[in-house]
Enzyme design. Structure first.
Site, PDB file in Angstrom:
ATOM      1  N   ASP A   1       0.802  -1.221   0.000  1.00 26.28           N
ATOM      2  CA  ASP A   1       0.000   0.000   0.000  1.00 26.28           C
ATOM      3  C   ASP A   1       0.834   1.270   0.000  1.00 26.28           C
ATOM      4  O   ASP A   1       1.972   1.302   0.448  1.00 26.28           O
ATOM      5  CB  ASP A   1      -0.954   0.016   1.194  1.00 26.28           C
ATOM      6  CG  ASP A   1      -0.244  -0.196   2.528  1.00 26.28           C
ATOM      7  OD1 ASP A   1       0.705  -0.990   2.587  1.00 26.28           O
ATOM      8  OD2 ASP A   1      -0.643   0.446   3.522  1.00 26.28           O
TER       9      ASP A   1
ATOM     10  N   GLU B   1      -0.807  -2.274   5.012  1.00 27.86           N
ATOM     11  CA  GLU B   1       0.044  -2.318   6.210  1.00 27.86           C
ATOM     12  C   GLU B   1      -0.128  -1.064   7.044  1.00 27.86           C
ATOM     13  O   GLU B   1      -0.128  -1.129   8.277  1.00 27.86           O
ATOM     14  CB  GLU B   1       1.516  -2.489   5.807  1.00 27.86           C
ATOM     15  CG  GLU B   1       2.476  -2.630   6.977  1.00 27.86           C
ATOM     16  CD  GLU B   1       2.883  -1.313   7.620  1.00 27.86           C
ATOM     17  OE1 GLU B   1       3.083  -1.269   8.847  1.00 27.86           O
ATOM     18  OE2 GLU B   1       2.987  -0.299   6.893  1.00 27.86           O
ATOM     19  N   GLU B   2      -0.275   0.089   6.388  1.00 26.56           N
ATOM     20  CA  GLU B   2      -0.416   1.345   7.121  1.00 26.56           C
ATOM     21  C   GLU B   2      -1.666   1.355   7.988  1.00 26.56           C
ATOM     22  O   GLU B   2      -1.757   2.102   8.961  1.00 26.56           O
ATOM     23  CB  GLU B   2      -0.446   2.533   6.148  1.00 26.56           C
ATOM     24  CG  GLU B   2       0.819   2.701   5.307  1.00 26.56           C
ATOM     25  CD  GLU B   2       2.018   3.163   6.108  1.00 26.56           C
ATOM     26  OE1 GLU B   2       1.843   3.551   7.278  1.00 26.56           O
ATOM     27  OE2 GLU B   2       3.139   3.146   5.564  1.00 26.56           O
TER      28      GLU B   2
ATOM     29  N   HIS C   1       7.736   8.751   4.734  1.00 20.74           N
ATOM     30  CA  HIS C   1       6.465   9.489   4.772  1.00 20.74           C
ATOM     31  C   HIS C   1       6.613  10.951   4.347  1.00 20.74           C
ATOM     32  O   HIS C   1       5.631  11.681   4.344  1.00 20.74           O
ATOM     33  CB  HIS C   1       5.771   9.393   6.139  1.00 20.74           C
ATOM     34  CG  HIS C   1       5.279   8.017   6.475  1.00 20.74           C
ATOM     35  ND1 HIS C   1       4.196   7.780   7.296  1.00 20.74           N
ATOM     36  CD2 HIS C   1       5.713   6.795   6.089  1.00 20.74           C
ATOM     37  CE1 HIS C   1       3.999   6.481   7.410  1.00 20.74           C
ATOM     38  NE2 HIS C   1       4.914   5.856   6.679  1.00 20.74           N
TER      39      HIS C   1
END
Length: 397
Positions: A77, A135-136, A368
């Site tokens: 993702d 996963e996030e 990020h």
């Protein structure tokens, strides 16, 4: 070593895949095109596969001899970030970006699958490929509930990591990554006119006081040697999270919201953190006459490396790149990963950090960040390590 030769041969293949995934990022549980491309690649390798959890893809590589099963996992993702790298392979989807390296993980595992598909005669047992969505959003537990760990004897995952120098892999034993904690606080008072605040119950001032109080938890409420973190990520007031400038300057806000994250390495410390936040919130309620609500969630267990698998992983790394291929500086990190859900089942696991920092090629930006990018040489190393570790695990003893 054959895996190293094949990884070098397939380097361009892995980089091309990574750039395709990077250009077409998809958010968690929406990885539809990513899953289709993974399936197409596995079909081309003759690897049977199935769907799990909607967009998750599970592949199976059977060796020519019976044996144990090792799982190799990669996440798929992307993040809701507007990319600003300016790279020729930058995201073509507005507001969505692979800003954490998951595109590299997926490309690396596909490349490793390609390597292993050419070495079935050296596989004693089965390699299970887990391409995990979301996963996030800590989706690993959903795959576990769906049975992804049934019959698995060990699991290994990697994270391409900016805080490790390119060409090196960090493999530690024991605790590696913290438990992610999500919390949200809402204060409710009574709205009113800014010129007559005495007729209202403001929520912004008490929220400001609460924020300052929360900042003392880590420094004054825990033993200084405890690995604990708390960060406020977002604050907004009013019924609407987004308002135009000038629309609410003369209002007393009757509602104020806060969103934040905590980090701990065990449930006990997480419970203590929740108790301290609750106590401070109750104090704000009494002092400022507001009503408060707290949502608090421990999203996943800490990532823990089985000591025996960690030693095997280091042995694998040395066999490929010598002692200089190992990083000895990283240590455990306060960042989080949902990989802990797999090992919570009792199956031993290994999670390795593959270095991607190369300031000679790219300016350093953290995970990020909207400028995040990696040294793509990490894909060759990741795919080689995935494949060789699987062989070493299945053929040991």
């Amino acid at each position: 070593m054959r895996t190293k030769e094949l990884a070098a041969e397939l380097k361009d293949y892995g980089i091309s895949l990574r750039r395709t995934f990077h250009q077409h990022p998809e958010l968690g549980r929406e990885e539809y095109e990513t899953a289709k491309r993974i399936e197409a690649e596995l079909d081309a390798m003759g690897i049977p596969h199935s769907r799990l959890g909607g967009t998750g893809v599970i592949g199976l590589i059977q060796g020519t001899r019976p044996g144990r099963t090792v799982a190799l996992r990669a996440d798929m993702d992307a993040l809701p970030v507007q990319e600003e790298t300016g790279a020729p392979y930058a995201s073509r989807t507005p507001g969505v970006m692979h800003a954490c390296g998951h595109d590299g993980h997926t490309a690396s595992l596909l490349t490793a699958a390609n390597i292993l598909s050419r070495m079935r005669d050296r596989i004693r047992g089965t390699v299970k490929l887990i391409f995990q969505p979301a996963e996030e959003a800590t989706f690993a537990d959903k795959l576990v509930e769906a049975g992804v760990m049934e019959g698995v004897d060990a699991i290994m995952g990697i994270h391409i990591w900016q805080d490790v120098e390119h060409g090196k892999i960090y493999i530690g034993a024991g605790e590696q990554m913290s438990c992610p904690i999500e919390f949200r606080i809402t204060l409710t008072g009574e709205g009113g006119h800014g010129s007559q605040s005495h007729q209202a119950i403001d929520t912004i001032v008490p929220m400001a006081a609460l924020i300052m109080n929360l900042q003392t938890i880590v420094s004054m409420e825990f033993n200084p040697l405890t690995d604990i973190a708390l960060t406020i990520g977002r604050v907004y007031s009013g019924q609407n999270a987004y308002v135009r400038p000038g629309d609410s300057y003369n209002l007393v806000s009757g509602v104020c919201n806060l969103e934040g994250t905590g980090r701990a390495f065990n449930k006990e410390d997480s419970d203590h953190l929740q108790e301290k936040i609750t106590r401070m919130l109750e104090g704000i309620e009494k002092t400022y006459r507001v009503k408060g609500s707290l949502y608090y969630l421990l999203r996943s267990p800490a990532v823990y490396n089985d000591p025996a698998l960690a030693e095997l992983g280091r042995k694998t790394c040395r066999s490929l790149w010598g002692e200089e291929g190992l990083d000895h500086t990283l240590g455990k990190v306060m960042a989080s990963e949902d990989f802990g859900h797999y090992t919570k089942t009792g199956v031993p696991g290994l999670f390795a950090f593959v270095g991607s920092r190369n300031v000679q090629k790219l300016k350093y930006y953290p995970h990020h960040d909207s400028h995040f990018d990696i040294d793509e040489d990490a894909i060759e190393q990741s795919s080689c390590f995935y494949a060789q570790f699987a062989l070493d695990y299945l053929n040991q003893g």
